[in-house]
Design a protein around this motif. Sequence first.
Motif, PDB file in Angstrom:
ATOM      1  N   HIS A 134       0.592  -1.282  -0.438  1.00  7.99           N
ATOM      2  CA  HIS A 134       0.179   0.133  -0.117  1.00  7.99           C
ATOM      3  C   HIS A 134       0.873   1.257  -0.594  1.00  7.99           C
ATOM      4  N   LEU A 135       2.238   1.097   0.965  1.00  5.01           N
ATOM      5  CA  LEU A 135       2.457   2.537   0.250  1.00  5.01           C
ATOM      6  C   LEU A 135       3.729   2.620  -0.347  1.00  5.01           C
ATOM      7  N   ASP A 136       4.212   1.264  -1.491  1.00  6.59           N
ATOM      8  CA  ASP A 136       4.847   0.900  -2.044  1.00  6.59           C
ATOM      9  C   ASP A 136       4.379   1.094  -3.565  1.00  6.59           C
ATOM     10  N   GLY A 137       4.461   1.126  -4.324  1.00  2.61           N
ATOM     11  CA  GLY A 137       4.403   1.459  -5.441  1.00  2.61           C
ATOM     12  C   GLY A 137       4.348   2.535  -6.697  1.00  2.61           C
ATOM     13  N   ASP A 138       3.642   3.098  -7.719  1.00  2.00           N
ATOM     14  CA  ASP A 138       3.861   4.324  -8.081  1.00  2.00           C
ATOM     15  C   ASP A 138       2.635   5.286  -8.014  1.00  2.00           C
ATOM     16  N   THR A 139       1.944   5.406  -6.599  1.00  2.00           N
ATOM     17  CA  THR A 139       1.395   6.785  -6.658  1.00  2.00           C
ATOM     18  C   THR A 139       1.957   6.927  -4.993  1.00  2.00           C
ATOM     19  N   ASP A 140       2.091   8.001  -5.076  1.00  2.00           N
ATOM     20  CA  ASP A 140       2.356   9.006  -3.938  1.00  2.00           C
ATOM     21  C   ASP A 140       1.491   8.972  -2.516  1.00  2.00           C
ATOM     22  N   MET A 141       1.329   7.305  -2.406  1.00  2.00           N
ATOM     23  CA  MET A 141      -0.053   8.007  -0.632  1.00  2.00           C
ATOM     24  C   MET A 141       0.597   8.406   0.018  1.00  2.00           C
ATOM     25  N   ILE A 142       1.542   8.951   0.829  1.00  2.00           N
ATOM     26  CA  ILE A 142       1.570  10.152   0.906  1.00  2.00           C
ATOM     27  C   ILE A 142       0.813  11.496   0.821  1.00  2.00           C
ATOM     28  N   ALA A 143       1.031  11.785  -0.282  1.00  2.00           N
ATOM     29  CA  ALA A 143       0.812  12.686  -1.175  1.00  2.00           C
ATOM     30  C   ALA A 143      -0.779  12.984  -1.014  1.00  2.00           C
ATOM     31  N   LEU A 144      -1.103  11.788  -1.182  1.00  2.00           N
ATOM     32  CA  LEU A 144      -2.164  11.461  -1.863  1.00  2.00           C
ATOM     33  C   LEU A 144      -3.426  11.850  -0.374  1.00  2.00           C
ATOM     34  N   ILE A 145      -3.378  10.929   1.163  1.00  2.00           N
ATOM     35  CA  ILE A 145      -3.659  10.906   2.609  1.00  2.00           C
ATOM     36  C   ILE A 145      -3.614  12.261   2.316  1.00  2.00           C
ATOM     37  N   LYS A 146      -2.838  12.568   2.161  1.00  2.00           N
ATOM     38  CA  LYS A 146      -2.417  14.459   2.406  1.00  2.00           C
ATOM     39  C   LYS A 146      -3.535  15.816   1.877  1.00  2.00           C
ATOM     40  N   VAL A 147      -4.484  14.900   0.714  1.00  2.00           N
ATOM     41  CA  VAL A 147      -5.166  15.727   0.205  1.00  2.00           C
ATOM     42  C   VAL A 147      -6.741  15.892   1.028  1.00  2.00           C
ATOM     43  N   LEU A 148      -7.285  13.929   1.046  1.00  2.00           N
ATOM     44  CA  LEU A 148      -7.467  14.106   1.199  1.00  2.00           C
ATOM     45  C   LEU A 148      -7.975  14.647   3.466  1.00  2.00           C
ATOM     46  N   LEU A 149      -7.365  14.577   4.140  1.00  2.00           N
ATOM     47  CA  LEU A 149      -7.153  15.191   5.478  1.00  2.00           C
ATOM     48  C   LEU A 149      -7.119  16.277   5.086  1.00  2.00           C
TER      49      LEU A 149
END
Length: 392
Positions: free
Chosen positions: A315-330
């Motif tokens: 979930h925290l690997d792969g091609d999508t910046d998951m941290i940046a995405l979660i920040k958008v949602l927060l």
Amino acid sequence: MIESWRWYGDLDAITLDEVAQTGASGIVTSLHDIPYGEVWGAQAIATRKAQVTQAGFDWVVVESLPIHENIKRGTGDLPALFANYRQSMANLAAQGVTTICYNFMPLLDWTRTDLHAPVKGGGTCLRFEAVRMAAFEVHMLGRTDAEGDYPPQVLAKAAVWFQQASEAERGALLASIMAGMPGAFDRYDIPGLRNALQAYAGIDRAALRANYKRFLDEIIPAAADLGMRFCVHPDDPPRDILGLPRIVSDEDDIAWIMDAVDAPANGLTLCSGSLGANPVNDVPAIAARFADRIHFAHLRNVAKDPDGSFEEAAHLDGDTDMIALIKVLLDEEKRRRAAGRADHAIPFRPDHGHHILSDQTRKLIPGYPLIGRLRGLAELRGAIRALEHGAA
């Protein structure tokens, strides 16, 4: 954010007692045994809600209230289908279940060519292999014009794979692709799939969009009246499949949908894995653009190959910046709180997961293991807490 878990009811080998140990508080579920187009009765909904609440959870999202194929094709008794759909909505709303995730993918839901691809360190994942999909379309299904959907190097490798594949391997490929048929109904052999595809003959992107617009016009006003929120799930994978058009695959598609009926009830399920499989998509940027219309989130990651193949990553690997995405949602949740919205929290679930450890010895729904999703939820929970701490 509301930590949630997809549960398939009586079809699911994972029990709610096991889900309780993950720490999730919300359940995402559906009535999978009801044929498409029929009304979800008040008693059936109440029974499912009682299962969920008695186990200590909230039923936070319906995934999905399926759309009959006739609506997608624009054929048959559409007024009756729309009336049944609205009645199901009303019955759900009466039980306090007001968020509905759905998709508008023709015929197939998610599509993979391998349900048990090996991953580093052990375990398996779902994988979409462009070469095997081309082999299926061109050599097994014999779809006219399929060659035009793949580059020459993929077609060449597909021919080799097909020539060398055993009947068992070809059968496993068909079974993997059919695993994406939604719900408990309709699995096809090759002749049956050809017949099902023929029902979509002549329906191109423009026609499918017109049929989708009709659905939104019929359903979204009723959703607004009932205080419900609808959230479309992106195509998976975000590309045409089997000659069928896909119309929820990128930022422009989402913008068209949001504008088609410009109302808060017409929203988006932000699926980072589905959108992330399209190389042109910047998933955090898409989330930021449509943040006010995100009613639900599927958080997962994929790793893409240049030929169009991809597989489920951690979930925290792969091609999508998951941290940046979660920040958008927060940040969007913070904006909603400031605006005084009682429903500011966005439900999310750890989508898919690697089959690891004892998951590999249980008969589980492909992509929906217990321990693999628990790992994903724990990773996402840690990222959310860290970002919240930093913001505080």
